[in-house]
Design a protein around this motif. Sequence first.
Motif, PDB file in Angstrom:
ATOM      1  N   ILE A 131       0.849  -1.196   0.000  1.00  0.00           N
ATOM      2  CA  ILE A 131       0.000   0.000   0.000  1.00  0.00           C
ATOM      3  C   ILE A 131       0.882   1.244   0.000  1.00  0.00           C
ATOM      4  O   ILE A 131       0.665   2.185  -0.783  1.00  0.00           O
ATOM      5  CB  ILE A 131      -0.931   0.030   1.241  1.00  0.00           C
ATOM      6  N   ILE A 132       1.885   1.252   0.878  1.00  0.00           N
ATOM      7  CA  ILE A 132       2.799   2.399   0.965  1.00  0.00           C
ATOM      8  C   ILE A 132       3.561   2.575  -0.344  1.00  0.00           C
ATOM      9  O   ILE A 132       3.688   3.688  -0.868  1.00  0.00           O
ATOM     10  CB  ILE A 132       3.778   2.222   2.140  1.00  0.00           C
ATOM     11  N   LEU A 133       4.066   1.471  -0.886  1.00  0.00           N
ATOM     12  CA  LEU A 133       4.842   1.547  -2.129  1.00  0.00           C
ATOM     13  C   LEU A 133       3.990   2.069  -3.285  1.00  0.00           C
ATOM     14  O   LEU A 133       4.450   2.910  -4.075  1.00  0.00           O
ATOM     15  CB  LEU A 133       5.400   0.166  -2.474  1.00  0.00           C
ATOM     16  N   PHE A 134       2.752   1.576  -3.390  1.00  0.00           N
ATOM     17  CA  PHE A 134       1.900   2.001  -4.496  1.00  0.00           C
ATOM     18  C   PHE A 134       1.499   3.467  -4.355  1.00  0.00           C
ATOM     19  O   PHE A 134       1.569   4.236  -5.323  1.00  0.00           O
ATOM     20  CB  PHE A 134       0.649   1.127  -4.581  1.00  0.00           C
ATOM     21  N   VAL A 135       1.071   3.870  -3.165  1.00  0.00           N
ATOM     22  CA  VAL A 135       0.605   5.251  -2.962  1.00  0.00           C
ATOM     23  C   VAL A 135       1.751   6.240  -3.171  1.00  0.00           C
ATOM     24  O   VAL A 135       1.603   7.237  -3.891  1.00  0.00           O
ATOM     25  CB  VAL A 135      -0.017   5.411  -1.563  1.00  0.00           C
ATOM     26  N   THR A 136       2.910   5.982  -2.563  1.00  0.00           N
ATOM     27  CA  THR A 136       4.038   6.910  -2.724  1.00  0.00           C
ATOM     28  C   THR A 136       4.560   6.896  -4.151  1.00  0.00           C
ATOM     29  O   THR A 136       4.977   7.940  -4.676  1.00  0.00           O
ATOM     30  CB  THR A 136       5.181   6.560  -1.749  1.00  0.00           C
ATOM     31  N   GLY A 137       4.531   5.727  -4.803  1.00  0.00           N
ATOM     32  CA  GLY A 137       4.949   5.659  -6.204  1.00  0.00           C
ATOM     33  C   GLY A 137       4.007   6.433  -7.107  1.00  0.00           C
ATOM     34  O   GLY A 137       4.447   7.143  -8.023  1.00  0.00           O
ATOM     35  N   PHE A 138       2.726   6.317  -6.848  1.00  0.00           N
ATOM     36  CA  PHE A 138       1.734   7.051  -7.638  1.00  0.00           C
ATOM     37  C   PHE A 138       1.884   8.557  -7.430  1.00  0.00           C
ATOM     38  O   PHE A 138       1.840   9.328  -8.401  1.00  0.00           O
ATOM     39  CB  PHE A 138       0.325   6.608  -7.254  1.00  0.00           C
ATOM     40  N   ILE A 139       2.085   8.977  -6.179  1.00  0.00           N
ATOM     41  CA  ILE A 139       2.268  10.404  -5.882  1.00  0.00           C
ATOM     42  C   ILE A 139       3.506  10.937  -6.590  1.00  0.00           C
ATOM     43  O   ILE A 139       3.486  12.030  -7.177  1.00  0.00           O
ATOM     44  CB  ILE A 139       2.374  10.632  -4.363  1.00  0.00           C
ATOM     45  N   ARG A 140       4.585  10.155  -6.564  1.00  0.00           N
ATOM     46  CA  ARG A 140       5.827  10.606  -7.215  1.00  0.00           C
ATOM     47  C   ARG A 140       5.618  10.744  -8.726  1.00  0.00           C
ATOM     48  O   ARG A 140       6.106  11.693  -9.344  1.00  0.00           O
ATOM     49  CB  ARG A 140       6.956   9.631  -6.914  1.00  0.00           C
ATOM     50  N   TRP A 141       4.896   9.832  -9.321  1.00  0.00           N
ATOM     51  CA  TRP A 141       4.607   9.916 -10.758  1.00  0.00           C
ATOM     52  C   TRP A 141       3.806  11.175 -11.066  1.00  0.00           C
ATOM     53  O   TRP A 141       4.109  11.891 -12.026  1.00  0.00           O
ATOM     54  CB  TRP A 141       3.850   8.669 -11.188  1.00  0.00           C
ATOM     55  N   ARG A 142       2.784  11.462 -10.250  1.00  0.00           N
ATOM     56  CA  ARG A 142       1.968  12.651 -10.451  1.00  0.00           C
ATOM     57  C   ARG A 142       2.790  13.926 -10.259  1.00  0.00           C
ATOM     58  O   ARG A 142       2.621  14.914 -10.989  1.00  0.00           O
ATOM     59  CB  ARG A 142       0.780  12.652  -9.485  1.00  0.00           C
ATOM     60  N   GLN A 143       3.706  13.902  -9.297  1.00  0.00           N
ATOM     61  CA  GLN A 143       4.571  15.057  -9.085  1.00  0.00           C
ATOM     62  C   GLN A 143       5.437  15.312 -10.314  1.00  0.00           C
ATOM     63  O   GLN A 143       5.595  16.465 -10.753  1.00  0.00           O
ATOM     64  CB  GLN A 143       5.472  14.823  -7.865  1.00  0.00           C
ATOM     65  N   LYS A 144       5.973  14.270 -10.894  1.00  0.00           N
ATOM     66  CA  LYS A 144       6.797  14.418 -12.097  1.00  0.00           C
ATOM     67  C   LYS A 144       5.965  14.910 -13.273  1.00  0.00           C
ATOM     68  O   LYS A 144       6.443  15.717 -14.091  1.00  0.00           O
ATOM     69  CB  LYS A 144       7.470  13.088 -12.431  1.00  0.00           C
ATOM     70  N   GLN A 145       4.734  14.417 -13.371  1.00  0.00           N
ATOM     71  CA  GLN A 145       3.855  14.871 -14.451  1.00  0.00           C
ATOM     72  C   GLN A 145       3.582  16.372 -14.332  1.00  0.00           C
ATOM     73  O   GLN A 145       3.616  17.107 -15.330  1.00  0.00           O
ATOM     74  CB  GLN A 145       2.532  14.101 -14.409  1.00  0.00           C
ATOM     75  N   ARG A 146       3.320  16.829 -13.116  1.00  0.00           N
ATOM     76  CA  ARG A 146       3.072  18.258 -12.910  1.00  0.00           C
ATOM     77  C   ARG A 146       4.317  19.088 -13.193  1.00  0.00           C
ATOM     78  O   ARG A 146       4.234  20.183 -13.769  1.00  0.00           O
ATOM     79  CB  ARG A 146       2.596  18.508 -11.468  1.00  0.00           C
TER      80      ARG A 146
END
Length: 381
Positions: free
Chosen positions: A358-373
Motif C-alpha cells: 500500500i505504501i509503495l503504491f501510494v508513494t509511487g503514484f504520488i511521485r509519478w503525479r509530481q513528475k507529471q506536474r
Amino acid sequence: MTVNIKPKAKTRKLWLNIHLYLGLIFGLFFVMTGITGSILAFYVEIDELQHPELVIADKPNQQKQSYETVFQALKISEPARDKAWRLELPDDPNRMITARYYKPVETEHLAFEPLMLWVNPYTSEVVSNRFWGDFAMTWIYDLHFTLLMDVNGRIALSIIGMFIFISLCTGLYLWWPSKHVLKTAFTFKRHTSSQRNNYDIHKLTGIYSLPILVVIVATGILLGFPPVKPAVKAISPLYSPASTQSTLIANGQRLSLDYIVDIAQQQFPTANVKWIETPDGIMGSYRINLRQQGEPSQRFPKTNVWLDQYSGKILAVRDVYKDSAGDTFLRWLHPLHSGQAFGLTGRIIVCISGLLPIILFVTGFIRWRQKQRNKLTQKPQ
C-alpha cells in the motif's frame, strides 16, 4: 540542437520507465494480494472471531472423544457423503476438529471447494457446516490465490506476480547507490520538501522490505504456476507412493481410526498426528499425516503413512528427512509464503509485510503525479 544522453543515463531511464509502468499497471494487484495475505496469516483465528461457536468454551470431563466417534458423528450428520473425509486435529485444546469432504456433488465441477464441518472433540457434536468459499475467510483465500477464477485465475496471478517481481528488481537497480552516498541511501532526509519526503518513504520502504517481499512474491509465483512441479521433477525425483489400495477381504470390516492412528504413530513416535484421511471407497486406504520436529509447515506437514483399511498393513511411508532435494524445495514454498516456517514470528512478519505494498503504491503514484506536474510547468508556453 541535439542533446546527447549518456548510455548510462539512457539505461537508467529505461529501467525507470519499466519500474514506473509495471507499478502503475500491476500495483493494485500487489496491494490486493498484500492485504489479503496479511489477513490470511491469521485466517483461522479471524474465522473463529467471526464465528464464536468454533471456540470451545466448555470441556466436559476434559476427556476427548475417540477419533472413530468423531468420524461417526460426521457420517450421521452427512449420511450421503460416502467418499473420503479429512480430519484436521488441532494442537490447541480449545479448537474444534475441522473435517473436509473434498468432492461434494454440489461443487465437484470446481477445482477446490470442499464441504467443511467443525466437530467438538469433547462431545462429538457437529457445530458448523459450510462450503468453502461461502464464508469470508475462504472467499478471501480464493481471492488471494485465484482471483476468484479457479485454476485459470491461479495461473494469471502467477504471471502478474512475475511482473511484480521484475518491478521489485528494477526498484533495487534504481536505488543501488555508489560508495560515496551509501550512508544517505539508507536514511530518511529530514527538513526538506514534501516531494523529497515522499521519495524517501517510497525508497526506504522498498529497500528495507525487499528481502521479505522478494521471498513472498517468488514463493507465490512458484505455488501457483503449474509447470513448476514438472520442472522440479525433471531435475530431482519427487516422492510418489506405490500402490496404496487396500486388499479387499470377504466380509472385511474397516478398522477404526484410533487403531490405525496408533499403528501410524509407532512409525514416528515423537511426531504429532495432524490429519486423518479416511478410505475413499472399499479399495481406498487410510492416510495419516504427521508432523516431525523441524518440519517447516505447522498445519500441512508432509510426513505420511498409508495403511490398509482392513488389515492395518502399512502400504507406504513418507519420511520428510529422506526427501529428495526437489521434495524439500517444494515443501518449503508454502511455509515460507505464509510465514509458518518461523512460527508465530514468521506469521506476524508476513502480516505486516502484506501492508507495505500500500505504501509503495501510494508513494509511487504520488511521485509519478509530481513528475507529471513538473513536466507541465516546465513546458514552454
